[in-house]
Design an enzyme around this catalytic site. Structure first.
Site, PDB file in Angstrom:
ATOM      1  N   GLY A 224      -7.541  -9.051   1.191  1.00 34.95           N
ATOM      2  CA  GLY A 224      -6.200  -8.929   2.031  1.00 34.95           C
ATOM      3  C   GLY A 224      -5.269 -10.115   1.904  1.00 34.95           C
TER       4      GLY A 224
ATOM      5  N   LYS B 258     -15.455 -17.551   4.171  1.00 35.04           N
ATOM      6  CA  LYS B 258     -16.846 -17.539   4.338  1.00 35.04           C
ATOM      7  C   LYS B 258     -17.723 -17.083   3.021  1.00 35.04           C
ATOM      8  CE  LYS B 258     -17.044 -16.394   9.418  1.00 35.04           C
ATOM      9  NZ  LYS B 258     -17.471 -15.255  10.046  1.00 35.04           N
TER      10      LYS B 258
ATOM     11  N   GLY C  99     -12.154  -4.904   1.693  1.00 34.48           N
ATOM     12  CA  GLY C  99     -13.529  -4.594   1.583  1.00 34.48           C
ATOM     13  C   GLY C  99     -14.086  -3.721   0.380  1.00 34.48           C
TER      14      GLY C  99
ATOM     15  N   ARG D   7       0.814  -1.459  -0.132  1.00 34.52           N
ATOM     16  CA  ARG D   7      -0.006   0.019   0.046  1.00 34.52           C
ATOM     17  C   ARG D   7       0.949   1.280   0.000  1.00 34.52           C
ATOM     18  NH1 ARG D   7      -5.028  -1.522   4.015  1.00 34.52           N
ATOM     19  NH2 ARG D   7      -6.502  -2.232   2.424  1.00 34.52           N
TER      20      ARG D   7
HETATM   21  P1  ADP Z   1      -9.617 -12.373   1.528  1.00 32.36           P
HETATM   22  O1  ADP Z   1      -9.020 -11.578   2.609  1.00 32.36           O
HETATM   23  O2  ADP Z   1      -8.433 -12.547   0.295  1.00 32.36           O
HETATM   24  O3  ADP Z   1     -10.714 -11.756   0.897  1.00 32.36           O
HETATM   25  P2  ADP Z   1     -10.744 -14.382   3.149  1.00 32.36           P
HETATM   26  O4  ADP Z   1     -10.512 -13.510   4.483  1.00 32.36           O
HETATM   27  O5  ADP Z   1     -12.210 -14.351   2.765  1.00 32.36           O
HETATM   28  O6  ADP Z   1      -9.929 -13.882   1.858  1.00 32.36           O
HETATM   29  O7  ADP Z   1     -10.110 -15.790   3.286  1.00 32.36           O
HETATM   30  C1  ADP Z   1      -9.010 -16.043   3.538  1.00 32.36           C
HETATM   31  C2  ADP Z   1      -8.678 -17.061   4.891  1.00 32.36           C
HETATM   32  O8  ADP Z   1      -9.623 -18.021   4.473  1.00 32.36           O
HETATM   33  C3  ADP Z   1      -7.402 -17.387   5.410  1.00 32.36           C
HETATM   34  O9  ADP Z   1      -7.145 -16.983   6.390  1.00 32.36           O
HETATM   35  C4  ADP Z   1      -7.620 -19.001   4.932  1.00 32.36           C
HETATM   36  O10 ADP Z   1      -6.820 -19.649   6.070  1.00 32.36           O
HETATM   37  C5  ADP Z   1      -9.044 -19.295   5.325  1.00 32.36           C
HETATM   38  N1  ADP Z   1      -9.370 -20.507   4.620  1.00 32.36           N
HETATM   39  C6  ADP Z   1      -9.385 -20.686   3.283  1.00 32.36           C
HETATM   40  N2  ADP Z   1      -9.831 -21.977   3.082  1.00 32.36           N
HETATM   41  C7  ADP Z   1      -9.938 -22.574   3.984  1.00 32.36           C
HETATM   42  C8  ADP Z   1     -10.266 -23.727   4.602  1.00 32.36           C
HETATM   43  N3  ADP Z   1     -10.684 -24.730   3.628  1.00 32.36           N
HETATM   44  N4  ADP Z   1     -10.394 -24.104   6.100  1.00 32.36           N
HETATM   45  C9  ADP Z   1     -10.462 -22.983   6.796  1.00 32.36           C
HETATM   46  N5  ADP Z   1     -10.100 -21.833   6.436  1.00 32.36           N
HETATM   47  C10 ADP Z   1      -9.519 -21.551   5.299  1.00 32.36           C
HETATM   48  C1  3PG Z   2      -8.672  -2.032   4.842  1.00 30.68           C
HETATM   49  O1  3PG Z   2      -7.823  -2.513   5.557  1.00 30.68           O
HETATM   50  O2  3PG Z   2      -9.680  -2.750   4.468  1.00 30.68           O
HETATM   51  C2  3PG Z   2      -8.990  -0.459   4.955  1.00 30.68           C
HETATM   52  O3  3PG Z   2      -7.806   0.128   5.391  1.00 30.68           O
HETATM   53  C3  3PG Z   2     -10.108  -0.215   5.999  1.00 30.68           C
HETATM   54  O4  3PG Z   2     -10.002  -0.584   7.181  1.00 30.68           O
HETATM   55  P1  3PG Z   2     -11.095  -0.739   8.117  1.00 30.68           P
HETATM   56  O5  3PG Z   2     -11.640  -2.277   7.802  1.00 30.68           O
HETATM   57  O6  3PG Z   2     -10.506  -0.944   9.450  1.00 30.68           O
HETATM   58  O7  3PG Z   2     -12.154   0.353   8.048  1.00 30.68           O
HETATM   59 MG    MG Z   3      -9.381 -11.751   4.694  1.00 31.88          MG
END
Ligand code: ADP
Ligand code: 3PG
Ligand code: MG
Length: 412
Positions: free
Chosen positions: A365, A205, A390, A43
């Protein structure tokens, strides 16, 4: 990319910004390790083109950002380490000010010269920031005396906060180059993609990503599901998922998704349109030493946790993206923090990196973190690694983002 759409907001290239004092909103909400060091500076690096553009034009640049979600002042979430890293990357000093308004800021801006950079302290030390407080925004505007507000914090434009929304009541707002690039790249892929467009969706999720899945049912030619999200889809289809992470309350959502998919491609083609894993990598426990065991999707034992897509499914994903012109990937295909369960994500990253003719757009992320580590930190193996979590999800879903909406409209 196809025909470039023109951006609907004014940018720094559209206004007479030379020699002005400019207040830039960046998203320097960077991950910190246990020692409080910056563990990924994507970033910060992504903000450089806008800063260089402004510095080349002799602007006095004042930057503001948030970091984390502090409850009041919290030294462990100071932006000072970001000022140091930014100075290294820019190759010039960055003055750091321990506040965002008031006399300290007034003095620092007075002292600053054309072509200098000043970074203000974490906006979220003040609860007025997230409350979108107009007086607070006015105080920032008054202390900096900025002629333009430049929104370049793409990762935070889905928030209506003082520094993304109220501030535009006091200073005319235009977009920075990162914001413009993120918006244009993602919008183009959703609205005018080179086809076939394949969406690869994974992560933890279904409930986090319902609107994005629904949008892709509309716009994608194929959707590949992986990660824990696939567990929920498979459970919906009646497969026993053992001890895997499953969201059992998402049935109505999946019903809606499958109904929309059937309407689009016909009932018989649904399973070639929404592609679920045919096999899974499982373990009894989530640990560094747990071996990767691959089983068919209908053979997950009671104690098994599905933690990655299986080897046969990985081949299917690789084949599916091979025929795509555009791939949008959001959400890791497994528990990619552990190498044994990062096979799916790593093979997908490799496939995208070795087919440079395919437009590859990566958001989320954890997914961005993964691909950056995978390619040694630059993200150059892909067309676009979004700095938004997000924000990129909301933009892909077709939602309007307040931090963009408030900027000055481009003249038609
Ligand atoms: P992003 O941040 O890229 O949008 P998410 O936060 O939705 O992605 O998902 C990433 C997370 O999902 C990671 O912490 C990963 O460990 C978890 N994850 C992915 N597949 C599985 C699984 N089969 N079982 C448990 N956790 C999982
Ligand atoms: C992010 O990391 O997704 C942005 O910096 C926004 O942060 P926040 O989810 O704490 O508002
Ligand atoms: Mg995530």
């Amino acid at each position: 990319m196809g025909q470039a759409l023109s951006f609907f907001k004014l940018t720094i290239e559209d206004v007479p910004i030379e020699h002005k004092t400019v207040l830039v909103r960046a998203d320097y909400n960077v991950p910190l390790n246990k020692k409080g060091e910056i563990s990924d500076d994507l970033r910060i690096r992504a903000s450089l083109p806008t800063l260089r553009y402004l510095l080349d034009r002799h602007c006095k640049v004042v930057i503001m950002s948030h970091l984390g979600r502090p409850d009041g002042r919290d030294a462990s979430l100071s932006l000072e380490p970001v000022a140091n890293r930014l100075a290294e990357l820019l190759g010039q000093p960055v003055a750091f000010v321990g506040d965002v308004k008031g006399d300290q800021v007034v003095q620092a801006v007075k002292k600053a010269r054309a072509g200098s950079v000043t970074l203000l302290e974490n906006l979220r030390y003040y609860r007025e920031e997230e409350a979108n407080d107009a007086d607070f925004a006015h105080e920032i505007a008054a202390a900096t005396q900025a002629r333009y507000f430049v929104q370049d914090g793409f990762g935070v434009v889905h928030r209506a906060h003082a520094s993304t929304d109220a501030i535009t009541r006091f200073i005319p707002g235009v977009a920075g180059l990162l914001l413009e690039k993120e918006y244009q790249t993602i919008t183009e892929a959703m609205e005018h993609p080179r086809r076939p467009l394949v969406a690869v969706l994974g992560g933890a999720k279904v409930s986090d990503k319902i609107t994005v899945i629904e949008r892709f049912v509309d716009v994608a030619d194929k959707i590949v599901i992986g990660g824990a999200m696939a567990n929920t889809f498979l459970a919906y289809k009646g497969y026993g998922m053992g001890a895997s992470l499953v969201e059992s309350d998402q049935q109505p959502v999946l019903e809606r998704i499958y109904a929309a998919a059937a309407k689009k491609v016909g009932q018989d083609a649904v399973d070639e349109f929404i592609i679920l894993p045919s096999d899974l990598a499982v373990a009894d426990v989530i640990s560094e030493t747990a071996p990767r065991r691959v089983v068919m999707a209908d053979a997950v034992a009671t104690g098994d946790k599905a933690l990655d897509i299986g080897d046969q499914s990985i081949d299917t994903v690789v084949e599916t993206v091979a025929s795509a012109q555009t791939v949008v990937w959001n959400g890791t295909l497994g528990y990619a923090e552990l190498p044994a369960f990062a096979h799916g994500s790593a093979r997908l990253a490799l496939a995208l990196a070795t087919q440079p003719q395919t437009t590859s757009i990566i958001g989320g992320g954890d997914t961005a973190d993964f691909v950056l580590k995978w390619d040694g930190g630059t993200g150059e193996s892909f067309t676009h690694v979004s700095t938004g979590g997000g924000a990129s999800l909301e933009l892909m879903s077709g939602e309007k983002l307040p931090g963009i909406e408030r900027l000055l409209d481009a003249r038609k």
